[in-house]
Motif scaffolding. Structure first.
Motif, mmCIF file in Angstrom:
data_model
loop_
_atom_site.group_PDB
_atom_site.id
_atom_site.type_symbol
_atom_site.label_atom_id
_atom_site.label_comp_id
_atom_site.label_asym_id
_atom_site.label_seq_id
_atom_site.Cartn_x
_atom_site.Cartn_y
_atom_site.Cartn_z
ATOM 1 N N THR A 1 0.804 -1.343 -0.128
ATOM 2 C CA THR A 1 0.074 0.232 -0.007
ATOM 3 C C THR A 1 0.883 1.183 0.089
ATOM 4 O O THR A 1 1.926 1.239 0.353
ATOM 5 N N TRP A 2 0.213 2.398 -0.426
ATOM 6 C CA TRP A 2 0.977 3.637 -0.485
ATOM 7 C C TRP A 2 1.367 3.973 0.988
ATOM 8 O O TRP A 2 2.695 4.691 0.999
ATOM 9 N N LEU B 1 8.040 -0.499 -5.756
ATOM 10 C CA LEU B 1 6.677 0.156 -5.592
ATOM 11 C C LEU B 1 5.575 -0.438 -6.653
ATOM 12 O O LEU B 1 4.353 -0.112 -6.561
ATOM 13 N N VAL C 1 2.012 -1.329 -5.309
ATOM 14 C CA VAL C 1 1.007 -0.359 -4.808
ATOM 15 C C VAL C 1 0.007 -0.032 -5.878
ATOM 16 O O VAL C 1 0.333 0.587 -6.911
ATOM 17 N N GLU D 1 -2.470 2.315 -6.438
ATOM 18 C CA GLU D 1 -2.702 3.802 -7.044
ATOM 19 C C GLU D 1 -1.694 4.334 -7.869
ATOM 20 O O GLU D 1 -1.840 5.082 -8.645
ATOM 21 N N LEU D 2 -0.312 3.640 -7.656
ATOM 22 C CA LEU D 2 0.749 3.980 -8.440
ATOM 23 C C LEU D 2 0.747 3.648 -9.852
ATOM 24 O O LEU D 2 1.177 4.167 -10.827
ATOM 25 N N HIS E 1 4.423 10.233 -5.995
ATOM 26 C CA HIS E 1 3.279 9.783 -5.963
ATOM 27 C C HIS E 1 2.548 9.883 -7.503
ATOM 28 O O HIS E 1 2.102 8.944 -8.049
#
Length: 295
Positions: free
Chosen positions: A8-9, A48, A51, A53-54, A160
């Motif tokens: 997760t972020w 990353l 994750v 949302e990325l 982000h």
């Protein structure tokens, strides 16, 4: 080498806060080359790619928000209308395999003066959304580049997303390299026409310690277009004005000699690309509707 892979972020930010020295990994197209050639040996890698949302992007009313792990291939396939210069630049990046992995945010993180995305982001008025466990902030892309391979990220911050303004007029990107594909730019130029504000933005890559906007050239050409009523009539700028614009773009640069090209060659190439992108962008403008005629 320790390999950390948050899901997760929030987890990612917590890991970066606890390990500021951790090196982010998204596409890995620059980082893995450095590791494979033993030019860099990070103690901690922060992957990353899990994750969610990325990996997402979305169109907003005036901009497109591109997650840090969105690859160039998505920019090419899905954003060419909204972000034409960035899509054109993305098409010149590496091979199909690299475009499927490499990311705009990775280009920003590497902060190489030769990064293909930089000139397109500069002419589009992009902002870099960064975050840490302390909070978030939005950095204008002009302020993100601090020097060769140095960016404005604090040790505990991660990118982000990149928010890029939608094109309001034609945009162009062009670069020169030692061959036609899979090449690092000797120099690159992007140009955007903004009919809504009747302004021009132009930017150069790989011809100075950082990517840069040629603001003097922009102001000159904006004045020429206004004085000659070119926006309304559709007439191209006079050849002498276009040549002067190209000279001013080159004058904004501070190129060096290196293995890819000499400073003199870079200066010449920037002038050629400035004229070329201006000509192509102007010819791509819609034909003005005569006053009083139906649209």
């Amino acid at each position: 080498m320790e390999f950390l892979r948050p899901a997760t972020w929030r987890e990612a930010l917590a890991v970066k806060a606890a390990h500021p020295e951790a090196v982010p990994l998204a596409g890995g197209t620059d980082l893995m080359v450095e590791i494979n050639f033993d030019r860099r040996r990070p103690e901690i890698l922060l992957d990353l790619t899990r994750v969610p949302e990325l990996r997402a992007w979305r169109a907003e009313p005036d901009a497109v928000r591109i997650g840090a792990c969105v690859p160039y291939r998505t920019v090419i396939d899905r954003m060419a209308t909204e972000l034409p210069a960035l899509a054109q630049a993305a098409r010149t990046v590496g091979s199909p395999q690299i475009r499927n992995r490499g990311t705009v945010a990775g280009n920003l993180g590497s902060a190489s003066p030769a990064g293909d995305a930089h000139p397109a982001l500069l002419v589009a008025g992009a902002r870099v959304e960064v975050a840490s466990a302390r909070g978030t902030r939005s950095v204008p892309v002009e302020e993100f580049y601090l020097g060769p391979k140095r960016n404005a990220l604090a040790p505990d911050e991660l990118i982000h997303s990149v928010v890029v303004q939608r094109a309001t007029g034609p945009q162009q990107f062009a670069k020169v390299g030692s061959r036609n594909a899979m090449v690092i730019a000797v120099c690159a130029v992007a140009l955007a026409l903004h009919p809504d504000t009747r302004t021009v933005r132009t930017a150069v890559g790989s011809a100075a310690p950082t990517p840069l906007r040629a603001t003097g050239a922009e102001e000159f050409l904006t004045g020429v277009l206004a004085e000659g009523d070119h926006w309304a009539t559709g007439r191209p700028p006079p050849p002498a004005a276009a040549a002067r614009f190209a000279e001013l773009v080159a004058a904004a640069c501070s190129p060096i000699d290196d293995v890819r090209g000499s400073a003199d060659y870079r200066g010449h190439a920037v002038r050629v690309l400035a004229r070329r992108t201006l000509d192509r962008a102007w010819r791509a403008r819609p034909t003005p509707t005569p006053e009083g005629a139906p649209a």
